[in-house]
Design an enzyme around this catalytic site. Structure first.
Site, PDB file in Angstrom:
ATOM      1  N   PRO A   2       0.831  -1.206   0.000  1.00 11.06           N
ATOM      2  CG  PRO A   2      -0.515  -1.447   1.865  1.00 11.06           C
ATOM      3  CD  PRO A   2       0.712  -1.969   1.225  1.00 11.06           C
ATOM      4  CD  GLU A   3       3.452   2.451  -4.223  1.00 12.38           C
ATOM      5  OE1 GLU A   3       3.597   3.568  -4.738  1.00 12.38           O
ATOM      6  OE2 GLU A   3       3.776   1.404  -4.798  1.00 12.38           O
ATOM      7  CG  HIS A  90      -2.043 -13.803   9.554  1.00 11.95           C
ATOM      8  ND1 HIS A  90      -1.093 -14.433  10.324  1.00 11.95           N
ATOM      9  CD2 HIS A  90      -2.250 -14.589   8.478  1.00 11.95           C
ATOM     10  CE1 HIS A  90      -0.733 -15.564   9.728  1.00 11.95           C
ATOM     11  NE2 HIS A  90      -1.415 -15.691   8.615  1.00 11.95           N
ATOM     12  NE  ARG A 109       5.215 -10.921   2.649  1.00 16.27           N
ATOM     13  CZ  ARG A 109       5.777 -10.467   1.539  1.00 16.27           C
ATOM     14  NH1 ARG A 109       5.011  -9.851   0.643  1.00 16.27           N
ATOM     15  NH2 ARG A 109       7.059 -10.595   1.324  1.00 16.27           N
ATOM     16  NE  ARG A 148      21.338  12.572  -3.238  1.00 16.39           N
ATOM     17  CZ  ARG A 148      20.372  12.227  -2.379  1.00 16.39           C
ATOM     18  NH1 ARG A 148      19.564  13.142  -1.879  1.00 16.39           N
ATOM     19  NH2 ARG A 148      20.223  10.982  -2.002  1.00 16.39           N
TER      20      ARG A 148
END
Ligand SMILES: [Zn+2]
Length: 267
Positions: A2-3, A90, A109, A148
Site C-alpha cells: 500500500p502506497e 492474522h 506478513r 545526486r
C-alpha cells in the site's frame, strides 16, 4: 504494497467514524506495537477527533494521542459491524467503537506495525514533503536532485525526500514524465523536474479517484479492491507493448527494486 493512494483511500473510507468513542482495543500480538509512548487503555472512552494520513502512515487522532498504523507489504485496515464475524487469519488489532463499528488491522506478513504516539512532530520529523501539497514543486524537486548520483527512481522512493511514493507510482510517474528510472537524479533538467512533479501529482490523484491499486492484498476501508491496476501503463507489464509507441517494455532492477519502463519513450 500500500502506497499513498491506498492509505488515502482507507482514510476516506473510515472518516465517518470521527466523533465516535473507543470502547476497547484488542491486541492479539504485542510485537505488532512498534512504538509505545502511552498505555493503550488511556484510549478507552476517548473520542476519535480526526483521521489522517502522512506518507504511507494512517493516523487516528484521539485528543492529544495518536494511534498510527503502517500497513507494510500486505496489511489491511477496514471496518465491520461489531457483531459481524470475521475469521480472517492474522488479525492483530480490533478497535471497538461506540457507534457499533469495529476497526480491524490485519497483516499476514507483519512488515508494518502500530505506533502509539504523543509527539507527532518528532515521529514524522524525518519524513519528506507530501507530494499532493503545494510544497512539492518543480523547484523543490530540481533543487533536491542537484549533485545526486543516485537513480531518479531511488530518489522518488526515499521517504525522507518525498513521502508516500512506492514502486508502482514511481514507475508510473517516470513513464508519464518520459524519464528513464535509471537516469542520475542530478542530471534532471528543470523542465524534466517540472514534468516529473506534475506527473507524480497526476498519477497519485488518478489512483485516489480509482480507490487505489490492488494486485494481491490491498483492500479499502470496506475490504473492497481498488481499480487503478487496470490503468497501469508500465508497472507489471514487462515485455508487453508500450501503450504510446508499441515498443516492448523493459524490466530492470534499479537500486534493488524491479523497475518497468519504455526504452523508447523514456530518456
Ligand atoms: Zn514507448
Amino acid at each position: 504494497m500500500p502506497e499513498l493512494p491506498e492509505i488515502e483511500t482507507i482514510k476516506r473510507g473510515i472518516v465517518n467514524n470521527v466523533g465516535s468513542k473507543i470502547k476497547s482495543i484488542e491486541v492479539n500480538r504485542l510485537d505488532i506495537i512498534k512504538r509505545q509512548e502511552f498505555e493503550l487503555d488511556l484510549l478507552y472512552n476517548e473520542t476519535i477527533t480526526g483521521v489522517g494520513r502522512r506518507g504511507k502512515y494512517l493516523l487516528l487522532t484521539l485528543g492529544e494521542y495518536f494511534l498510527i498504523f503502517h500497513l507494510g507489504m500486505s496489511g489491511r485496515f477496514y471496518i465491520l459491524d461489531a457483531d459481524s464475524e470475521d475469521n480472517t487469519p492474522h488479525i492483530h488489532v480490533i478497535i471497538y467503537l461506540d457507534n457499533g463499528n469495529k476497526l480491524i488491522y490485519q497483516d499476514t506478513r507483519r512488515f508494518g506495525g502500530v505506533f502509539l504516539v504523543r509527539d507527532l512532530v518528532k515521529f514524522f520529523a524525518k519524513m519528506g514533503v507530501e507530494p499532493l501539497t503545494d510544497d512539492f514543486t518543480a523547484d523543490y524537486l530540481y533543487n533536491i536532485t542537484r549533485g545526486r548520483k543516485i537513480p531518479i527512481k531511488s530518489l522518488l522512493l526515499d521517504q525522507r525526500i518525498i513521502a508516500g511514493i512506492g514502486n508502482i507510482y514511481a514507475d508510473e510517474s517516470l513513464f508519464l514524465a518520459k524519464i528513464r528510472p535509471d537516469k542520475k537524479a542530478g542530471l534532471l533538467t528543470l523542465t524534466e523536474a517540472a514534468a516529473l512533479s506534475v506527473a507524480v501529482k497526476e498519477v497519485l490523484t488518478r489512483s485516489i479517484e480509482e480507490r487505489g491499486t490492488t494486485f494481491r492484498d490491498f483492500r479499502d476501508g470496506y475490504n473492497k479492491t481498488g481499480n487503478y491496476q487496470k490503468m497501469l501503463k508500465v508497472y507489471g507489464r514487462t515485455n508487453e507493448s508500450c501503450l504510446d509507441c508499441g515498443t516492448s517494455l523493459t524490466r530492470r532492477v534499479i537500486g534493488g527494486r524491479a523497475s518497468h519502463f519504455c526504452p523508447d519513450c523514456q530518456k
